[in-house]
Design a protein around this motif. Structure first.
Motif, PDB file in Angstrom:
ATOM      1  N   LYS A 125       0.842  -1.204   0.000  1.00 35.28           N
ATOM      2  CA  LYS A 125       0.000   0.000   0.000  1.00 35.28           C
ATOM      3  C   LYS A 125       0.869   1.242   0.000  1.00 35.28           C
ATOM      4  N   GLN A 126       1.930   1.215   0.872  1.00 31.98           N
ATOM      5  CA  GLN A 126       2.757   2.406   0.968  1.00 31.98           C
ATOM      6  C   GLN A 126       3.526   2.637  -0.332  1.00 31.98           C
ATOM      7  N   ARG A 127       3.885   1.564  -1.029  1.00 30.09           N
ATOM      8  CA  ARG A 127       4.566   1.739  -2.316  1.00 30.09           C
ATOM      9  C   ARG A 127       3.612   2.377  -3.344  1.00 30.09           C
ATOM     10  N   VAL A 128       2.346   1.923  -3.311  1.00 31.15           N
ATOM     11  CA  VAL A 128       1.350   2.545  -4.208  1.00 31.15           C
ATOM     12  C   VAL A 128       1.199   4.026  -3.851  1.00 31.15           C
ATOM     13  N   ASP A 155       6.203  -2.863   9.622  1.00 32.42           N
ATOM     14  CA  ASP A 155       7.243  -3.552  10.401  1.00 32.42           C
ATOM     15  C   ASP A 155       8.623  -3.107   9.899  1.00 32.42           C
ATOM     16  N   THR A 156       9.665  -3.495  10.603  1.00 29.86           N
ATOM     17  CA  THR A 156      11.011  -2.994  10.317  1.00 29.86           C
ATOM     18  C   THR A 156      11.425  -3.305   8.883  1.00 29.86           C
ATOM     19  N   HIS A 157      11.118  -4.527   8.451  1.00 29.23           N
ATOM     20  CA  HIS A 157      11.574  -4.953   7.130  1.00 29.23           C
ATOM     21  C   HIS A 157      10.907  -4.134   6.024  1.00 29.23           C
ATOM     22  N   THR A 158       9.580  -4.061   6.060  1.00 29.31           N
ATOM     23  CA  THR A 158       8.887  -3.314   4.999  1.00 29.31           C
ATOM     24  C   THR A 158       9.179  -1.821   5.130  1.00 29.31           C
ATOM     25  N   GLY A 159       9.360  -1.371   6.383  1.00 26.26           N
ATOM     26  CA  GLY A 159       9.741   0.029   6.615  1.00 26.26           C
ATOM     27  C   GLY A 159      11.069   0.323   5.918  1.00 26.26           C
ATOM     28  N   ARG A 160      11.971  -0.613   6.001  1.00 29.74           N
ATOM     29  CA  ARG A 160      13.281  -0.480   5.359  1.00 29.74           C
ATOM     30  C   ARG A 160      13.105  -0.336   3.842  1.00 29.74           C
ATOM     31  N   MET A 161      12.231  -1.195   3.280  1.00 29.12           N
ATOM     32  CA  MET A 161      12.009  -1.160   1.834  1.00 29.12           C
ATOM     33  C   MET A 161      11.466   0.201   1.395  1.00 29.12           C
ATOM     34  N   VAL A 162      10.548   0.732   2.210  1.00 34.72           N
ATOM     35  CA  VAL A 162       9.956   2.025   1.886  1.00 34.72           C
ATOM     36  C   VAL A 162      11.024   3.113   1.940  1.00 34.72           C
ATOM     37  N   MET A 163      11.852   3.058   2.987  1.00 35.17           N
ATOM     38  CA  MET A 163      12.933   4.055   3.108  1.00 35.17           C
ATOM     39  C   MET A 163      13.880   3.959   1.913  1.00 35.17           C
ATOM     40  N   ASP A 164      14.149   2.733   1.478  1.00 32.34           N
ATOM     41  CA  ASP A 164      15.036   2.546   0.322  1.00 32.34           C
ATOM     42  C   ASP A 164      14.453   3.205  -0.924  1.00 32.34           C
ATOM     43  N   ILE A 165      13.130   3.111  -1.054  1.00 30.83           N
ATOM     44  CA  ILE A 165      12.511   3.760  -2.219  1.00 30.83           C
ATOM     45  C   ILE A 165      12.722   5.265  -2.150  1.00 30.83           C
ATOM     46  N   PHE A 166      12.577   5.828  -0.944  1.00 30.16           N
ATOM     47  CA  PHE A 166      12.804   7.281  -0.803  1.00 30.16           C
ATOM     48  C   PHE A 166      14.239   7.642  -1.186  1.00 30.16           C
ATOM     49  N   HIS A 167      15.175   6.845  -0.707  1.00 31.09           N
ATOM     50  CA  HIS A 167      16.586   7.107  -1.040  1.00 31.09           C
ATOM     51  C   HIS A 167      16.795   7.050  -2.549  1.00 31.09           C
TER      52      HIS A 167
END
Lengths: 416, 242
Positions: free
Chosen positions: B152-155, B178-190
């Motif tokens: 959802k957050q990626r969308v 959770d930490t893992h998906t949070g990490r993925m989202v942060m990576d997208i921002f980067h």
């Protein structure tokens, strides 16, 4: 943000709540359907009234002696009757306005006997003009002539049904003798003509016993047979056929005034003259008043339906507060939100309206065919009904939509 | 000198609770954000983070002070004008995703472009590209309730990018993950920051996440108490291997 996108959005919203949308539409459906059914029925009735008017003579004025006071036990005195002389001078005075004057005098119902054929008939004495005024369609022989009248001949005109019974469809009954026995008479008549009965397929005008066979004899014959028991010096009613260019309603008034002025004092009776046109327009206006009344009731149900739509739209706005907040955060203008909700309300009402028009038309056609009126659903009311249902959508959708449009995006986003 | 995307001078926000009791939330904020910066705003709850974000996101107006967004003065902008600015200049990413529940991922991403008046074919094409960017192509026709939190957050990030905004405002974007998906989202921002040069403002109370950004603004009781350039943390490896 164009209309098409708004419609797509609205349909998306309605699809999510199908049952609710349908129930909301129900009020509109019922309202529009009843208006539509009434107007279909109404137009069928008025249409058939004017068609029937052509058949039964739109130029006719019926004149009769009526009691001044219906409560009184008044009976017609011999001097009250309109005599042949009075009638003749009336006809001379207004020769340019009068095309024909039909006179009749009933001999009552009786039994016809001729060989093996026994039939219930009613016998009416008539003058030659009766044929024209009452639209008698002669198929064989001739109608009553002036000479028949002068010498009070025992001649009779029968209808095709009786002809078929007597001599068959292809037979010629003229010259045949038949005996008709009524309450006070038992006479033998010679058949001189056969007429075809005009079938008036209109329940509004279908009064009385339609199945009885009516036979015509010269009025003088009928009157002399009647006077055997009581002496009647004239007529208590007659029908005028006005000439083509005459104003029948005005001439009815003139007729009434003429007789009141020229007949001297009547005991308990007065003269009434009414044109068929006036009677028909009275009937039509009564019909349209009736359908207007029913339409008002249907209109109330539409109003209730509209309030239902408004109610559901308010619920929908509250339910979707968060969604409205999201849309606003993404850049939806107030106008975009407003039109989204108004269009949603319009679509609810329009779908309801379309279903209602369909349902109402079917009901109207079904109802009129049940009452034996030929009908097609009128196009005008159909378009008005659809526009009106859209109008309801705009009217009752505006307030909820405006409420949605004015929501503060921050508060709306925070709404749970 | 890089272009200033945000220039705030003496921003005050106060609320009227009844007539006399004026509640001042922000007491004169001065803030400059430059094009292509990855900035974080941190602070405990009640520090005025949300109020500041609402002003930055053109959802609200300051009571006093001057605010230029992408060099546009924000004073005297009418409601309709704010809508246009939100639509064109700002991409929101929320903690609770805030997707439209009845619409597919693709339509959610296309929504800001709909309000921007783009044609259907343009919207669909761009939305597909963006979903590919966040690796959600396979799920483009799913509705939000058929997606996981991370998806959802990626969308939502794809949606924030729809009209190529001047800044992306992310309000606790990993808060519900959770930490893992949070990490993925942060990576997208980067990735958006480094590959597309996007200006990103991250609002969070997670100091660890804040340290990943280039600069951290710390708010306390409605004032900026710290404005610190973070040391460059080597993060590239984490998302390149992801």
């Amino acid at each position: 943000m164009n209309l098409l996108e708004n419609i797509r959005l609205a349909l998306e919203g309605l699809r999510a709540n199908k049952m609710r949308a349908l129930l909301t539409m129900l009020g509109i459906i019922i309202g529009i359907a009843s208006v539509m059914a009434i107007s279909t029925l109404g137009s069928a009735m008025t249409g058939s009234v004017s068609k029937t008017m052509d058949k039964i003579g739109g130029k006719n004025i019926s004149v009769s002696l009526t009691p001044k006071n219906y409560d009184s036990q008044a009976t017609l005195q011999p001097e009250d009757y309109i005599t042949q002389d009075e009638l003749n001078s009336f006809k001379e005075t207004y020769a340019d306005q009068i095309r024909a004057i039909s006179l009749s005098s009933s001999l009552g119902s009786g039994k016809l006997n001729s060989g093996y054929v026994h039939k219930d008939v009613s016998v009416t004495g008539a003058n030659p003009d009766y044929r024209l005024v009452n639209n008698i369609n002669l198929v064989q022989g001739r109608f009553i002539s002036d000479r028949d009248i002068q010498s009070s001949r025992n001649v009779i005109i029968i209808d095709t049904t009786l002809r078929n019974n007597l001599v068959g469809v292809n037979g010629d009954p003229t010259g045949m003798d038949i005996t008709v026995k009524t309450k006070n008479t038992n006479e033998t008549y010679t058949i001189i003509g056969v007429y075809e009965k005009v079938v008036i397929d209109n329940p509004l005008f279908n009064m009385g016993d339609d199945t009885r066979i009516e036979c015509f004899i010269p009025i003088t014959t009928a009157m002399s047979l009647n006077s055997a028991s009581t002496s009647i010096p004239g007529y208590d009613n007659f029908t005028i056929m006005a000439s083509a260019n005459a104003d029948t309603t005005a001439f009815a008034q003139i007729t009434k005034q003429y007789f009141i002025k020229n007949m001297g004092a009547l005991s308990d009776y007065t003269i009434e003259a009414q044109s068929m046109e006036a009677m028909v327009s009275e009937a039509t206006s009564m019909l349209s008043t009736l359908s207007l009344g029913i339409s008002v009731i249907a209109g109330i149900s539409l109003l209730v339906g509209g309030i239902g739509v408004m109610n559901i739209m308010l619920v929908s706005v509250t339910e979707r507060t968060k969604e409205i907040g999201i849309r606003k955060a993404l850049g939806a203008r107030n106008s975009a939100i407003r039109s989204q909700f108004i269009i949603e309300a319009i679509i609810i009402c329009l779908i309801g309206g379309i279903i209602g028009v369909g349902l109402g038309s079917v009901l109207g056609v079904l109802g009129s065919s049940l009452l034996k009126f030929p009908s097609t659903p009128p196009v005008g009311p159909m378009i008005i009904a659809l526009c009106f249902s859209m109008g309801i959508g705009v009217f009752f959708g505006y307030y909820p939509a405006n409420k949605a449009a004015k929501l503060n995006p921050i508060d709306a986003l925070r709404y749970e | 000198m890089r272009k200033k995307i945000i220039e705030m001078r003496g921003i005050v926000k106060s609320y009227y609770l009844g007539t006399p009791n004026e509640l001042e939330i922000l007491h004169g904020i001065d803030l400059d954000v430059y094009e292509g910066e990855f900035l974080s705003i941190v602070g405990p709850s009640g520090s005025g983070k949300s109020t500041l974000m609402n002003i930055l996101g053109a959802l609200d107006r300051p009571t006093q002070g001057h605010f230029f967004l992408d060099q546009l003065p924000m004073e005297n902008v009418k409601d309709e004008g704010l809508s246009k600015i939100r639509n064109e200049k700002i991409g929101f990413v929320f903690q609770t995703f805030n997707l439209i529940p009845r619409s597919s991922a693709l339509n959610n991403v296309a929504l800001p472009m709909l309000y921007g008046g783009k044609s259907r074919s343009v919207r669909t094409k761009r939305a597909k590209e963006l979903l590919e960017l966040v690796d959600m192509t396979a799920r483009s026709h799913h509705r939000p309730n058929e997606l996981s939190g991370g998806q959802k957050q990626r969308v939502a990030i794809a949606r924030a990018m729809a009209n190529d905004p001047a800044i992306i405002l992310a309000d606790e974007p990993t808060g519900a993950l959770d930490t893992h998906t949070g990490r993925m989202v942060m990576d997208i921002f980067h990735r958006l920051h480094q590959e597309q040069g996007k200006t990103i403002i991250l609002i969070t109370h997670n100091t660890e996440l804040a340290l990943e950004t280039e600069r951290t603004i710390r708010l306390k009781d409605g004032s900026i108490v710290e404005n610190k350039i973070n040391e460059k943390i080597q993060l590239e490896g984490s998302y390149e291997s992801a």
